[in-house]
Design an enzyme around this catalytic site. Sequence first.
Site, PDB file in Angstrom:
ATOM      1  N   ASP A  11       0.875  -1.183   0.000  1.00 48.77           N
ATOM      2  CA  ASP A  11       0.000   0.000   0.000  1.00 48.77           C
ATOM      3  C   ASP A  11       0.908   1.228   0.000  1.00 48.77           C
ATOM      4  O   ASP A  11       2.126   1.121   0.199  1.00 48.77           O
ATOM      5  CB  ASP A  11      -0.902  -0.001   1.248  1.00 48.77           C
ATOM      6  N   SER A  12       0.297   2.393  -0.140  1.00 44.22           N
ATOM      7  CA  SER A  12       1.074   3.631  -0.090  1.00 44.22           C
ATOM      8  C   SER A  12       1.574   3.924   1.327  1.00 44.22           C
ATOM      9  O   SER A  12       2.468   4.735   1.500  1.00 44.22           O
ATOM     10  CB  SER A  12       0.207   4.790  -0.566  1.00 44.22           C
ATOM     11  N   CYS A  74      -4.566  -1.490  -1.741  1.00 44.64           N
ATOM     12  CA  CYS A  74      -4.673  -0.052  -1.965  1.00 44.64           C
ATOM     13  C   CYS A  74      -5.743   0.164  -3.025  1.00 44.64           C
ATOM     14  O   CYS A  74      -5.620  -0.347  -4.150  1.00 44.64           O
ATOM     15  CB  CYS A  74      -3.321   0.467  -2.459  1.00 44.64           C
ATOM     16  N   THR A  76      -6.420   2.819  -4.595  1.00 45.85           N
ATOM     17  CA  THR A  76      -5.917   3.664  -5.673  1.00 45.85           C
ATOM     18  C   THR A  76      -5.152   2.833  -6.713  1.00 45.85           C
ATOM     19  O   THR A  76      -5.419   2.914  -7.915  1.00 45.85           O
ATOM     20  CB  THR A  76      -4.997   4.753  -5.079  1.00 45.85           C
ATOM     21  N   GLU A 152      -2.638   8.739   8.522  1.00 47.32           N
ATOM     22  CA  GLU A 152      -1.172   8.628   8.595  1.00 47.32           C
ATOM     23  C   GLU A 152      -0.626   9.416   9.793  1.00 47.32           C
ATOM     24  O   GLU A 152       0.418   9.096  10.348  1.00 47.32           O
ATOM     25  CB  GLU A 152      -0.526   9.127   7.291  1.00 47.32           C
ATOM     26  N   CYS A 186     -10.982   3.100   0.015  1.00 47.76           N
ATOM     27  CA  CYS A 186      -9.547   3.291   0.268  1.00 47.76           C
ATOM     28  C   CYS A 186      -9.252   2.480   1.525  1.00 47.76           C
ATOM     29  O   CYS A 186     -10.021   2.523   2.499  1.00 47.76           O
ATOM     30  CB  CYS A 186      -9.287   4.778   0.499  1.00 47.76           C
ATOM     31  N   THR A 187      -8.154   1.747   1.497  1.00 46.35           N
ATOM     32  CA  THR A 187      -7.884   0.822   2.613  1.00 46.35           C
ATOM     33  C   THR A 187      -7.492   1.549   3.897  1.00 46.35           C
ATOM     34  O   THR A 187      -7.431   0.927   4.953  1.00 46.35           O
ATOM     35  CB  THR A 187      -6.797  -0.191   2.215  1.00 46.35           C
TER      36      THR A 187
HETATM   37  N1  DGL Z   1      -4.731   3.101   1.057  1.00 44.55           N
HETATM   38  C1  DGL Z   1      -4.686   3.809  -0.199  1.00 44.55           C
HETATM   39  C2  DGL Z   1      -5.942   3.501  -0.985  1.00 44.55           C
HETATM   40  O1  DGL Z   1      -6.554   2.494  -0.684  1.00 44.55           O
HETATM   41  C3  DGL Z   1      -4.399   5.238   0.052  1.00 44.55           C
HETATM   42  C4  DGL Z   1      -4.008   5.953  -1.186  1.00 44.55           C
HETATM   43  C5  DGL Z   1      -3.217   7.180  -0.960  1.00 44.55           C
HETATM   44  O2  DGL Z   1      -2.058   7.043  -0.544  1.00 44.55           O
HETATM   45  O3  DGL Z   1      -3.713   8.258  -1.258  1.00 44.55           O
HETATM   46  O4  DGL Z   1      -6.333   4.174  -1.898  1.00 44.55           O
END
Ligand code: DGL
Length: 272
Positions: A11-12, A74, A76, A152, A186-187
């Site tokens: 994930d990000s 993720c 996204t 975050e 979004c996770t």
């Molecule tokens: N957890 C990511 C998602 O599900 C977050 C994306 C982001 O970093 O903006 O979209």
Amino acid sequence: MSDRRAIGVFDSGLGGLTVVKELRRVLLNEDIVYFGDTGRVPYGTRSRDTIRKYAAQDERFLLTHNVKAIIAACGTVSSVASDLAKDLPVPYFEVVSHAAKSAVNATKNRKIGVIGTAATINSGQHEKHIKALMPEAEVTACSCSMFVPLVEEGWYSAEDIVVTETVRRYLEPIMKSGADTLILGCTHYPVLSGAIKKVLGNDVTLINAGVATAEAVKDYLDNQGLLNNGEKIGDTDFFVSDKPDSFRRIASVLLDSDIDDGKVEQVNISSL
Ligand code: DGL
């Protein structure tokens, strides 16, 4: 047959841990390698090309750990870069289609809300998957760009007025739509479930993509003879691209378990 290789998850940042939590619930014996791109979060406000470049690097990193499957935990990446998976040498799982299916199963009034990052909402992927299963569904989608930075930062308590007021403002179109089901697209967002419930009330069903995705991964590995049938409870190793200490602190809260010092390693993802 037993396959002891780990499952790769990325994930990000911290959000993918909501998927790891579900994986650990249904796949007790599996080792997991998690990569959180904490140095480049958020992804959802970036261009499609950048998100695709980052996703490819994240996947290459997980492959260096000889994983047996890759999960884009993720919304996204799942929305804008899932076609890249055709080049992967291992099975790939995204989170969008599973969330859409769960929402279609849950809705009674056929009004479904979707919230996600700007890139996810602009992609229209949730709506596409919902309409393929339920053409008459009414879908209301909106992006909630400030949710990822809040999580975050460790700001997700339903008792925190900054959190609940931010949630209320973003969810106005969902409330107006009368949706009885809301996809947390979004996770990161399941972490805000308490605040979201406080704003929407208990009559709206929240769909956490990690739940259905973990079941799908389990079924697939089982059918393919790829489960680890060992006796030992699986381990999770964490890798991040920046700030391992703050990741460790918040991740321990999200996963309801302490993460040891040695377990979070910083890597140089841009070089891959
Ligand atoms: N957890 C990511 C998602 O599900 C977050 C994306 C982001 O970093 O903006 O979209």
